[in-house]
Design a protein around this motif. Structure first.
Motif, PDB file in Angstrom:
ATOM      1  N   LEU A  99      27.685  46.557  46.350  1.00  0.00           N
ATOM      2  CA  LEU A  99      28.775  47.516  46.570  1.00  0.00           C
ATOM      3  C   LEU A  99      28.675  48.668  45.565  1.00  0.00           C
ATOM      4  N   ASP A 100      29.384  49.764  45.869  1.00  0.00           N
ATOM      5  CA  ASP A 100      29.427  50.909  44.953  1.00  0.00           C
ATOM      6  C   ASP A 100      30.579  50.806  43.968  1.00  0.00           C
ATOM      7  N   TYR A 101      31.594  50.058  44.353  1.00  0.00           N
ATOM      8  CA  TYR A 101      32.752  49.875  43.469  1.00  0.00           C
ATOM      9  C   TYR A 101      33.438  48.559  43.821  1.00  0.00           C
ATOM     10  N   VAL A 102      34.192  48.017  42.866  1.00  0.00           N
ATOM     11  CA  VAL A 102      35.094  46.905  43.195  1.00  0.00           C
ATOM     12  C   VAL A 102      36.514  47.463  43.172  1.00  0.00           C
ATOM     13  N   ASP A 103      37.382  46.783  43.879  1.00  0.00           N
ATOM     14  CA  ASP A 103      38.781  47.233  43.906  1.00  0.00           C
ATOM     15  C   ASP A 103      39.519  46.800  42.653  1.00  0.00           C
ATOM     16  N   LEU A 104      39.123  45.649  42.114  1.00  0.00           N
ATOM     17  CA  LEU A 104      39.819  45.138  40.935  1.00  0.00           C
ATOM     18  C   LEU A 104      38.821  44.394  40.059  1.00  0.00           C
ATOM     19  N   TYR A 105      38.799  44.773  38.789  1.00  0.00           N
ATOM     20  CA  TYR A 105      37.876  44.141  37.834  1.00  0.00           C
ATOM     21  C   TYR A 105      38.729  43.527  36.729  1.00  0.00           C
ATOM     22  N   LEU A 106      38.530  42.226  36.489  1.00  0.00           N
ATOM     23  CA  LEU A 106      39.401  41.508  35.550  1.00  0.00           C
ATOM     24  C   LEU A 106      38.623  40.900  34.390  1.00  0.00           C
ATOM     25  N   ILE A 107      39.280  40.852  33.233  1.00  0.00           N
ATOM     26  CA  ILE A 107      38.792  40.008  32.129  1.00  0.00           C
ATOM     27  C   ILE A 107      39.212  38.587  32.501  1.00  0.00           C
ATOM     28  N   HIS A 108      38.249  37.688  32.673  1.00  0.00           N
ATOM     29  CA  HIS A 108      38.557  36.382  33.261  1.00  0.00           C
ATOM     30  C   HIS A 108      39.467  35.520  32.372  1.00  0.00           C
ATOM     31  N   TRP A 109      39.155  35.481  31.068  1.00  0.00           N
ATOM     32  CA  TRP A 109      39.949  34.695  30.109  1.00  0.00           C
ATOM     33  C   TRP A 109      40.086  35.494  28.820  1.00  0.00           C
ATOM     34  N   ALA A 129      37.254  54.667  34.459  1.00  0.00           N
ATOM     35  CA  ALA A 129      37.038  56.124  34.455  1.00  0.00           C
ATOM     36  C   ALA A 129      35.783  56.511  35.249  1.00  0.00           C
ATOM     37  N   THR A 130      34.809  55.595  35.359  1.00  0.00           N
ATOM     38  CA  THR A 130      33.596  55.894  36.139  1.00  0.00           C
ATOM     39  C   THR A 130      33.835  55.754  37.644  1.00  0.00           C
ATOM     40  N   GLY A 131      34.959  55.135  38.010  1.00  0.00           N
ATOM     41  CA  GLY A 131      35.236  54.911  39.430  1.00  0.00           C
ATOM     42  C   GLY A 131      34.582  53.650  39.973  1.00  0.00           C
ATOM     43  N   LYS A 132      33.873  52.928  39.122  1.00  0.00           N
ATOM     44  CA  LYS A 132      33.203  51.704  39.604  1.00  0.00           C
ATOM     45  C   LYS A 132      34.188  50.549  39.796  1.00  0.00           C
ATOM     46  N   ALA A 133      35.366  50.670  39.187  1.00  0.00           N
ATOM     47  CA  ALA A 133      36.466  49.729  39.456  1.00  0.00           C
ATOM     48  C   ALA A 133      37.698  50.577  39.722  1.00  0.00           C
ATOM     49  N   ARG A 134      38.303  50.382  40.887  1.00  0.00           N
ATOM     50  CA  ARG A 134      39.478  51.213  41.243  1.00  0.00           C
ATOM     51  C   ARG A 134      40.684  50.842  40.385  1.00  0.00           C
ATOM     52  N   SER A 135      40.851  49.528  40.152  1.00  0.00           N
ATOM     53  CA  SER A 135      41.945  49.048  39.300  1.00  0.00           C
ATOM     54  C   SER A 135      41.355  48.039  38.333  1.00  0.00           C
ATOM     55  N   ILE A 136      41.989  47.929  37.175  1.00  0.00           N
ATOM     56  CA  ILE A 136      41.530  46.953  36.184  1.00  0.00           C
ATOM     57  C   ILE A 136      42.706  46.077  35.755  1.00  0.00           C
ATOM     58  N   GLY A 137      42.379  44.846  35.371  1.00  0.00           N
ATOM     59  CA  GLY A 137      43.436  43.923  34.987  1.00  0.00           C
ATOM     60  C   GLY A 137      42.874  42.771  34.189  1.00  0.00           C
ATOM     61  N   VAL A 138      43.688  41.759  34.033  1.00  0.00           N
ATOM     62  CA  VAL A 138      43.312  40.621  33.198  1.00  0.00           C
ATOM     63  C   VAL A 138      43.649  39.323  33.914  1.00  0.00           C
ATOM     64  N   SER A 139      43.184  38.228  33.334  1.00  0.00           N
ATOM     65  CA  SER A 139      43.461  36.923  33.919  1.00  0.00           C
ATOM     66  C   SER A 139      43.653  35.913  32.794  1.00  0.00           C
ATOM     67  N   ASN A 140      44.618  35.054  32.989  1.00  0.00           N
ATOM     68  CA  ASN A 140      44.919  33.992  32.021  1.00  0.00           C
ATOM     69  C   ASN A 140      45.402  34.533  30.678  1.00  0.00           C
ATOM     70  N   PHE A 141      45.961  35.747  30.700  1.00  0.00           N
ATOM     71  CA  PHE A 141      46.499  36.310  29.463  1.00  0.00           C
ATOM     72  C   PHE A 141      47.906  35.785  29.228  1.00  0.00           C
ATOM     73  N   ARG A 142      48.172  35.373  27.972  1.00  0.00           N
ATOM     74  CA  ARG A 142      49.529  34.972  27.575  1.00  0.00           C
ATOM     75  C   ARG A 142      50.279  36.235  27.159  1.00  0.00           C
ATOM     76  N   GLN A 143      51.557  36.077  26.912  1.00  0.00           N
ATOM     77  CA  GLN A 143      52.347  37.258  26.542  1.00  0.00           C
ATOM     78  C   GLN A 143      51.752  37.958  25.316  1.00  0.00           C
ATOM     79  N   GLU A 144      51.336  37.169  24.318  1.00  0.00           N
ATOM     80  CA  GLU A 144      50.804  37.807  23.099  1.00  0.00           C
ATOM     81  C   GLU A 144      49.465  38.507  23.355  1.00  0.00           C
ATOM     82  N   ASP A 145      48.671  37.972  24.278  1.00  0.00           N
ATOM     83  CA  ASP A 145      47.404  38.634  24.614  1.00  0.00           C
ATOM     84  C   ASP A 145      47.680  39.962  25.315  1.00  0.00           C
ATOM     85  N   LEU A 146      48.671  39.942  26.218  1.00  0.00           N
ATOM     86  CA  LEU A 146      49.033  41.179  26.927  1.00  0.00           C
ATOM     87  C   LEU A 146      49.554  42.214  25.940  1.00  0.00           C
TER      88      LEU A 146
END
Ligand code: NAD
Length: 274
Positions: A99-109, A129-146
């Motif tokens: 693919l040219d881009y993903v819709d969502l790219y996450l930090i897994h842990w 910023a490169t457009g290779k990920a339309r949205s970015i996010g995280v996974s398994n983040f606790r409140q303090e990590d966020l």
């Protein structure tokens, strides 16, 4: 069937129901993704560590569905953490997916003991910023990590993907995320089959009242709670069943009964130590 989308804080839309791709072999993955797309799924939740991104890409190409109609998520693994690593990790992921881009790219842990979550997030901002990920996010983040990344960067994660099912509802974390505009994605929505949903009598009674399965009640509950879900199944009849949750609505009283089922049972890894 057309699934109504919801908007992320990035301005992009996500179908709130997708298909999960954890622990599936390449051959099986290609078949399941082809079947899921045929049934009407448009949201695919993958990860590098699932080892099946090539098969996801093959199934997408076979389907012939226009790229803009799909929502593809992948996640970077612990050896791809740090300030620079995401910039090459995304290229590797896109090559595997074709693919040219993903819709969502996450930090897994978050891996708190590594202390790289903020650096990795800053790297992810550059990927966006490169457009290779339309949205970015995280996974398994606790409140303090966020809090660390919200305070240390200029981008609020679009989602936090966390374990979430009737016996583990993440109320405190969701209450923290909501005013920040961070959507909750719930992994293991059916408890990963690690406890028997049928042993919760409320679910059986609600399912009988609507003439649907217990699993459909649970997925409908996630959606009405505003939680994005992507149950996994390798069986076509279950893929179909899990998608068929837009023809009934749980009452406020039923939602309240399910809320009462949370007893804090975590079935997966604890991010504090994982
Ligand atoms: P799940 O809760 O979706 O449970 C899957 C199990 O439920 C399977 O064993 C399947 O046989 C069964 N099942 C599915 N539909 C059913 C139905 N209609 N009737 C009866 N049984 C049914 O668990 P999961 O796969 O771990 O979670 C869903 C997705 O979440 C994963 O595939 C993956 O994409 C994601 N995930 C992310 C993380 C993370 O760390 N970010 C961790 C685990 C899973």
């Amino acid at each position: 069937m057309r699934i109504p989308s919801i908007r992320l804080n990035s301005g992009h839309d996500i179908p709130p129901l997708g298909v999960g791709l954890f622990k599936l072999e390449q051959d099986e993955t290609q078949r399941i993704v082809e079947q899921a797309l045929e049934l009407g799924y448009r949201h695919l939740d993958g990860a590098r560590i699932y080892g099946n991104e090539e098969a996801v890409g093959r199934a997408i190409r076979v389907s012939g569905i226009p790229r803009e109609e799909l929502f593809v998520t992948t996640k970077l693994w612990r050896d791809e953490q740090g300030r620079q690593a995401p910039l090459t990790a995304i290229d590797d992921a896109l090559e595997r997916l074709g693919l040219d881009y993903v819709d969502l790219y996450l930090i897994h842990w978050p891996h708190p003991s590594m202390g790289l979550a903020l650096d990795t997030w800053l790297g992810l901002e550059e990927v966006a910023a490169t457009g290779k990920a339309r949205s970015i996010g995280v996974s398994n983040f606790r409140q303090e990590d966020l809090a660390t990344i919200v305070e240390g960067s200029s981008t609020v994660p679009a989602v936090n993907q966390v374990e979430l099912h009737p016996r583990f509802q993440q109320r405190a974390l969701r209450a923290y995320q909501e005013p920040l505009g961070i959507r909750t994605e719930g992994w293991g929505p059916l408890g990963q089959g690690k406890y028997d949903l049928a042993e919760l009598p409320a679910l059986g009674e609600i399912a009988a009242a609507h003439g649907v399965s217990i699993q459909q009640v649970v997925l409908r509950w996630h959606l009405q709670e505003g939680v994005i879900v992507f149950p996994k199944s390798s069986r076509p009849e279950r893929l179909r069943e899990n998608l068929d949750v837009f023809g009934f609505e749980l009452t406020a009283e039923e939602l309240e009964r399910i809320r009462g089922l949370d007893d804090g049972l975590r079935v997966g890894t604890d991010p504090a130590t994982g």
